[in-house]
Design a protein around this motif. Sequence first.
Motif, PDB file in Angstrom:
ATOM      1  N   UNK A  12      21.576  50.108   1.363  1.00  0.00           N
ATOM      2  CA  UNK A  12      20.199  50.554   1.136  1.00  0.00           C
ATOM      3  C   UNK A  12      19.692  51.411   2.286  1.00  0.00           C
ATOM      4  N   UNK A  13      20.579  51.771   3.187  1.00  0.00           N
ATOM      5  CA  UNK A  13      20.199  52.612   4.318  1.00  0.00           C
ATOM      6  C   UNK A  13      20.430  54.086   3.957  1.00  0.00           C
ATOM      7  N   UNK A  14      19.919  54.971   4.792  1.00  0.00           N
ATOM      8  CA  UNK A  14      20.124  56.405   4.573  1.00  0.00           C
ATOM      9  C   UNK A  14      21.351  56.916   5.317  1.00  0.00           C
ATOM     10  N   UNK A  15      22.082  56.023   5.978  1.00  0.00           N
ATOM     11  CA  UNK A  15      23.285  56.404   6.726  1.00  0.00           C
ATOM     12  C   UNK A  15      24.521  55.808   6.052  1.00  0.00           C
ATOM     13  N   UNK A  16      25.703  56.348   6.394  1.00  0.00           N
ATOM     14  CA  UNK A  16      26.948  55.752   5.913  1.00  0.00           C
ATOM     15  C   UNK A  16      27.174  54.399   6.581  1.00  0.00           C
TER      16      UNK A  16
END
Length: 149
Positions: A92-96
Motif C-alpha cells: 500500500x506504499x508508493x515505493x517498491x
Amino acid sequence: MIKKIVASSIIGIVIVVSLAVAFSTSDMEPEPAPESNLTYSMQGVLQPDVMTGGDVIMPTKVSRPGCEETDRCYIPSVITISSGESVTWVNEDSAFHSVTSGFYDEPQTLFDSGHMDPFDSYTLTFDEAGTFDYFCTLHPWMEGQVIVE
Ligand SMILES: [Cu+2]
C-alpha cells in the motif's frame, strides 16, 4: 430610527448565516477511506480457497527507517496461520518493496516476491509448519515473520 432597524436586522442576518454555516460544516465530516480489500479483489488475487490465512500490509512511508521501532513495516509484522493456509501481502506504499525469505544479512531462497509495485499483491500458501522470517531487499529495516502451526 430606520437606520437602527436596518442595522439590527443586518446583525440578525449575520447571526443566522453564521449559525447555518456552523451547523452545515459540522455535518461535513470526511468519510472514512474505503477498506483496502477493494484493491486486491479488483486484481482477482483473492480466490475463495485463498481466503483463509491472512493479509499483511506494507503501509505508506516504510521506505524510510523508523517503522521497525514500532514493528509496523509489515502489518502485522508477525502473522500466525495454520498449515495449508495462505498469506497475501499488499503493497500500500508508493515505493517498491519485496517479501523475501530470510534476513537482509542472510537471505534464503524459499520465496521471493521480487520488487512489488504500489498496490501489487503477493500470495503464498504455506503447507509446512515452521517459522518463516522475511525481509525487504530494498529496505533492510523491514522485517516480518510467518508462523505456520
Ligand atoms: Cu521495502
